[in-house]
Design a protein around this motif. Sequence first.
Motif, PDB file in Angstrom:
ATOM      1  N   ASN A 109      18.536 -28.619  21.404  1.00  0.00           N
ATOM      2  CA  ASN A 109      18.679 -28.845  19.961  1.00  0.00           C
ATOM      3  C   ASN A 109      17.571 -27.561  19.116  1.00  0.00           C
ATOM      4  O   ASN A 109      18.023 -27.510  18.043  1.00  0.00           O
ATOM      5  N   ALA A 145      14.609 -31.051  23.110  1.00  0.00           N
ATOM      6  CA  ALA A 145      15.591 -30.314  23.977  1.00  0.00           C
ATOM      7  C   ALA A 145      15.599 -29.017  23.447  1.00  0.00           C
ATOM      8  O   ALA A 145      16.022 -28.853  22.262  1.00  0.00           O
ATOM      9  N   THR A 149      21.318 -34.572  19.461  1.00  0.00           N
ATOM     10  CA  THR A 149      22.093 -33.416  19.856  1.00  0.00           C
ATOM     11  C   THR A 149      23.511 -33.316  19.273  1.00  0.00           C
ATOM     12  O   THR A 149      23.894 -32.318  18.592  1.00  0.00           O
ATOM     13  N   GLN A 150      24.271 -34.516  19.373  1.00  0.00           N
ATOM     14  CA  GLN A 150      25.767 -34.441  18.894  1.00  0.00           C
ATOM     15  C   GLN A 150      25.672 -34.413  17.205  1.00  0.00           C
ATOM     16  O   GLN A 150      26.391 -33.743  16.787  1.00  0.00           O
ATOM     17  N   ARG A 196      18.100 -39.372  22.006  1.00  0.00           N
ATOM     18  CA  ARG A 196      18.130 -37.788  22.149  1.00  0.00           C
ATOM     19  C   ARG A 196      19.399 -37.164  22.083  1.00  0.00           C
ATOM     20  O   ARG A 196      19.990 -36.136  21.529  1.00  0.00           O
ATOM     21  N   ARG A 197      20.319 -37.617  22.914  1.00  0.00           N
ATOM     22  CA  ARG A 197      21.682 -37.146  23.174  1.00  0.00           C
ATOM     23  C   ARG A 197      22.465 -37.467  21.887  1.00  0.00           C
ATOM     24  O   ARG A 197      23.235 -36.589  21.620  1.00  0.00           O
ATOM     25  N   ARG A 198      22.430 -38.443  21.315  1.00  0.00           N
ATOM     26  CA  ARG A 198      22.920 -38.672  19.931  1.00  0.00           C
ATOM     27  C   ARG A 198      22.404 -37.763  18.932  1.00  0.00           C
ATOM     28  O   ARG A 198      23.236 -37.381  18.095  1.00  0.00           O
TER      29      ARG A 198
END
Length: 184
Positions: free
Chosen positions: A89, A86, A63-64, A59-61
């Motif tokens: 997002n 998120a 967002t990036q 999930r962090r990826r």
Amino acid sequence: MSNQSIVLIGMMGAGKSTVGRALARHLSWEFSDTDHVIENQTGVSIPVIFEIEGEAGFRRRETQCLIDFSNKSAVVLATGGGIVLAEENRRLLKQIGPVVYLKASVQELFQRTKLDKNRPLLQTPNPRQRIEELLAQRKPLYESCADLVVETGRQPVHLIVQKICKALGLESGHPANRKVQTSE
């Protein structure tokens, strides 16, 4: 709409990649898929990312990836089914451009994904039940983000593309800035 893109959201199996490719072709825009971008950046498949980094790392990826697309234009962007989880997002999606929620029934989603082993969240004893659970959790988030809701059902892709273009005012070159509900 030269300074914006279109974002497709919805459950896995809703048709985001298929519709996205056709929509991009129709508009002569670039097509991109956040899952494919992440796989290309990491050099490994989504299931491997889930295995190594867990869902939170994936999930962090995502967002990036959205941050990277926030300054691009003339792109049809298909997103992963959980990208709306998120809050950041959801904010980023709206910055990229109009957000189109491709909606399908649990049965349709199950039929389209039941043989796909590249979907880590469905590798359970009862994938249909898992789809029901995920949809119950995500549907309000999809709806809150969407500028347009289109039911994919069993419609031909070209009709879905036509509905999106008409609703967003792309045929006349002036995008609509309102929420629209399209069904059938």
